[in-house]
Motif scaffolding. Structure first.
Motif, PDB file in Angstrom:
ATOM      1  N   PHE A   1      35.980  14.221  27.421  1.00  0.00           N
ATOM      2  CA  PHE A   1      36.865  14.540  28.540  1.00  0.00           C
ATOM      3  C   PHE A   1      37.721  15.763  28.246  1.00  0.00           C
ATOM      4  O   PHE A   1      37.451  16.536  27.328  1.00  0.00           O
ATOM      5  CB  PHE A   1      37.692  13.319  28.940  1.00  0.00           C
ATOM      6  CG  PHE A   1      38.999  13.106  28.221  1.00  0.00           C
ATOM      7  CD1 PHE A   1      40.113  12.700  28.938  1.00  0.00           C
ATOM      8  CD2 PHE A   1      39.110  13.276  26.849  1.00  0.00           C
ATOM      9  CE1 PHE A   1      41.325  12.476  28.284  1.00  0.00           C
ATOM     10  CE2 PHE A   1      40.318  13.059  26.200  1.00  0.00           C
ATOM     11  CZ  PHE A   1      41.427  12.659  26.923  1.00  0.00           C
TER      12      PHE A   1
ATOM     13  N   GLU B   1      32.572  11.582  30.744  1.00  0.00           N
ATOM     14  CA  GLU B   1      32.870  11.171  32.084  1.00  0.00           C
ATOM     15  C   GLU B   1      32.836  12.396  32.972  1.00  0.00           C
ATOM     16  O   GLU B   1      33.419  13.422  32.654  1.00  0.00           O
ATOM     17  CB  GLU B   1      34.237  10.455  32.154  1.00  0.00           C
ATOM     18  CG  GLU B   1      35.400  11.289  31.589  1.00  0.00           C
ATOM     19  CD  GLU B   1      36.685  10.481  31.526  1.00  0.00           C
ATOM     20  OE1 GLU B   1      37.269  10.174  32.582  1.00  0.00           O
ATOM     21  OE2 GLU B   1      37.125  10.172  30.396  1.00  0.00           O
TER      22      GLU B   1
ATOM     23  N   HIS C   1      39.662   7.110  24.525  1.00  0.00           N
ATOM     24  CA  HIS C   1      39.558   8.401  23.835  1.00  0.00           C
ATOM     25  C   HIS C   1      40.143   8.254  22.438  1.00  0.00           C
ATOM     26  O   HIS C   1      41.291   8.608  22.182  1.00  0.00           O
ATOM     27  CB  HIS C   1      40.237   9.479  24.675  1.00  0.00           C
ATOM     28  CG  HIS C   1      39.607   9.581  26.035  1.00  0.00           C
ATOM     29  ND1 HIS C   1      38.371  10.145  26.220  1.00  0.00           N
ATOM     30  CD2 HIS C   1      39.997   9.114  27.245  1.00  0.00           C
ATOM     31  CE1 HIS C   1      38.041  10.053  27.488  1.00  0.00           C
ATOM     32  NE2 HIS C   1      39.004   9.422  28.143  1.00  0.00           N
TER      33      HIS C   1
ATOM     34  N   PRO D   1      34.149   8.506  26.051  1.00  0.00           N
ATOM     35  CA  PRO D   1      33.538   9.570  26.851  1.00  0.00           C
ATOM     36  C   PRO D   1      34.203  10.915  26.566  1.00  0.00           C
ATOM     37  O   PRO D   1      35.399  10.984  26.312  1.00  0.00           O
ATOM     38  CB  PRO D   1      33.808   9.126  28.291  1.00  0.00           C
ATOM     39  CG  PRO D   1      34.986   8.237  28.228  1.00  0.00           C
ATOM     40  CD  PRO D   1      35.106   7.695  26.835  1.00  0.00           C
TER      41      PRO D   1
ATOM     42  N   HIS E   1      35.824   2.550  27.671  1.00  0.00           N
ATOM     43  CA  HIS E   1      36.387   3.856  28.025  1.00  0.00           C
ATOM     44  C   HIS E   1      37.697   4.022  27.250  1.00  0.00           C
ATOM     45  O   HIS E   1      38.736   3.518  27.657  1.00  0.00           O
ATOM     46  CB  HIS E   1      36.638   3.936  29.543  1.00  0.00           C
ATOM     47  CG  HIS E   1      37.050   5.302  30.008  1.00  0.00           C
ATOM     48  ND1 HIS E   1      36.812   5.750  31.290  1.00  0.00           N
ATOM     49  CD2 HIS E   1      37.682   6.324  29.369  1.00  0.00           C
ATOM     50  CE1 HIS E   1      37.282   6.983  31.423  1.00  0.00           C
ATOM     51  NE2 HIS E   1      37.833   7.353  30.260  1.00  0.00           N
TER      52      HIS E   1
HETATM   53 ZN   LIG Z   1      38.843   9.122  30.291  1.00  0.00          ZN
END
Ligand SMILES: [Zn+2]
Length: 298
Positions: free
Chosen positions: A34, A106, A9, A32, A7
Motif C-alpha cells: 500500500f 490492495e 501492514h 497487502p 489485512h
Molecule cells: Zn491497507
C-alpha cells in the motif's frame, strides 16, 4: 482461539505488536502492498518495498510464530502519478507470482479518478491472467460509489466474484458487496464509527457467510489486535463460536487459499519459532536470548 488477520501492514508495526498478536492467537496475516504515508518518487523504492514484503517482513513475523503472506499491487493513491504508475505496473508480475503472495492488492479507488481506474483495470487483468485473488481497497469518501464501480469493473474484466475481496465495508455497503458474490471484509478502526461494536451488529444482521474481519493496522492510529478483540466482543454478545471462527479465521482462509499459496494443515499445526535464524545476516534480536520452540507433534 486462533485468528487470521488478512489485512495488516506489519512493516509499520513493532516486535511488541507481533508478540502481543501471537499471544492473542493471531496465527497468520496478509500484508497487502500500500501507500507508505508519503508519495514515492521512483520505481526503485517499490522494488525494495515489494522485496521486503516477501523477504524481511515474512521472516520477522515468523520469528514470533506468525505466518506472513502478502498481496502485491499498486495502491490507488499512487496510481495518480501516472508515469510512475506505469513503471510499477510493469514491475508487478516479477513479484506477484512469487511464493506466499496470495493476491493482487490492495488496489481500487481513492478519489475515484480516471488514472485510478486505469491502474485498477490493468491490475485486474493481471489477476485474471494468473487466476489470482484480488484485494480491493474501497475509498473512505464516496465509498458506495467506489465499491459499485470496483465490482462493475472486476466483472467487466472477468474476475470471478468468488475471487474478489472488497475491504473497508460498512453498513451502507455490506448488502451491495454480498449481493455481488464477492467477499465483504471489514476494517475495525479504533475509536471510530467502524469499531468492534458495529461489527458485531453487522454479523448479527447478515450472518457470517463471506464476512471477514481485519485490522488494516498500519502507521496510523490503528489496532493490531482488532481481530481478537472483535472476536471476544462477539462471544460476549452471545454470537455462536462457529460464527466467530468463520469471520475471524476460516472465511479469510477460504478466500485467499484460492491462490494455492496457503497450506491449511501447516497453519493448523502449532507454530515453531527459531530466533537463532538470520535473514541476510540480520536478526530481530538485540542481544536477547533466542527463543526456540518446536511444536510437540500430537
Ligand atoms: Zn491497507
Amino acid at each position: 482461539m486462533r485468528f487470521f488477520d488478512p489485512h495488516i501492514h506489519v512493516t509499520s508495526r513493532t516486535t511488541d505488536d507481533l508478540e502481543s498478536m501471537a499471544r492473542s492467537g493471531v496465527r497468520a496475516v496478509i500484508e497487502p502492498a500500500f501507500w507508505v504515508g508519503q508519495p514515492r518518487t521512483s520505481v526503485g523504492t517499490f522494488v525494495d518495498y515489494f522485496a521486503s514484503l516477501i523477504g524481511w517482513e515474512r521472516f520477522r513475523a515468523a520469528q514470533f510464530g506468525i505466518r506472513h503472506y502478502c498481496a502485491i499491487g499498486l495502491n490507488s493513491k499512487e496510481a495518480n502519478d501516472e508515469g510512475l504508475a506505469r513503471e510499477v505496473i510493469e514491475l508487478l508480475p516479477r513479484f506477484a507470482l512469487k511464493e506466499g503472495v496470495v493476491a493482487v492488492g490492495e488496489i481500487g479507488f481513492d478519489e475515484i479518478t480516471p488514472a485510478e481506474e486505469r491502474a485498477y483495470v490493468a491490475q485486474l487483468r493481471l489477476a485474471v491472467e494468473h487466476e489470482m485473488v484480488v484485494m480491493v481497497h474501497s475509498p473512505h469518501r464516496d465509498k458506495k460509489r467506489g465499491i459499485e464501480r470496483s465490482i462493475e469493473l472486476a466483472r467487466d474484466v472477468g474476475v470471478p466474484m468468488e475471487r474478489l475481496v472488497i475491504d473497508h465495508n460498512n453498513e451502507e455497503t455490506v448488502r451491495l458487496t454480498l449481493e455481488s458474490g464477492a467477499w465483504a471484509a471489514f476494517t475495525i478502526y479504533p475509536h471510530t464509527k467502524m469499531g468492534s461494536e458495529r461489527m458485531v451488529a453487522v454479523v448479527e444482521e447478515y450472518g457470517p457467510e463471506r464476512i471477514i474481519v481485519d485490522s488494516s493496522a498500519d502507521w496510523g492510529v490503528s489496532d493490531p489486535l482488532a481481530v481478537p478483540r472483535t472476536a471476544r466482543l462477539m462471544l460476549e454478545r452471545g454470537l455462536a463460536p462457529e460464527t466467530v471462527r468463520l469471520t475471524t479465521w476460516q472465511n479469510a482462509l477460504d478466500a485467499y487459499a484460492q491462490s494455492g499459496q496457503i497450506d491449511e494443515d501447516e497453519l493448523l499445526a502449532a507454530p515453531s519459532i527459531d530466533q537463532t535464524r538470520l535473514f541476510a545476516d540480520n536478526s530481530v534480536l538485540r542481544g536477547q536470548e533466542p527463543r526456540v520452540e518446536t511444536p510437540v507433534p500430537n
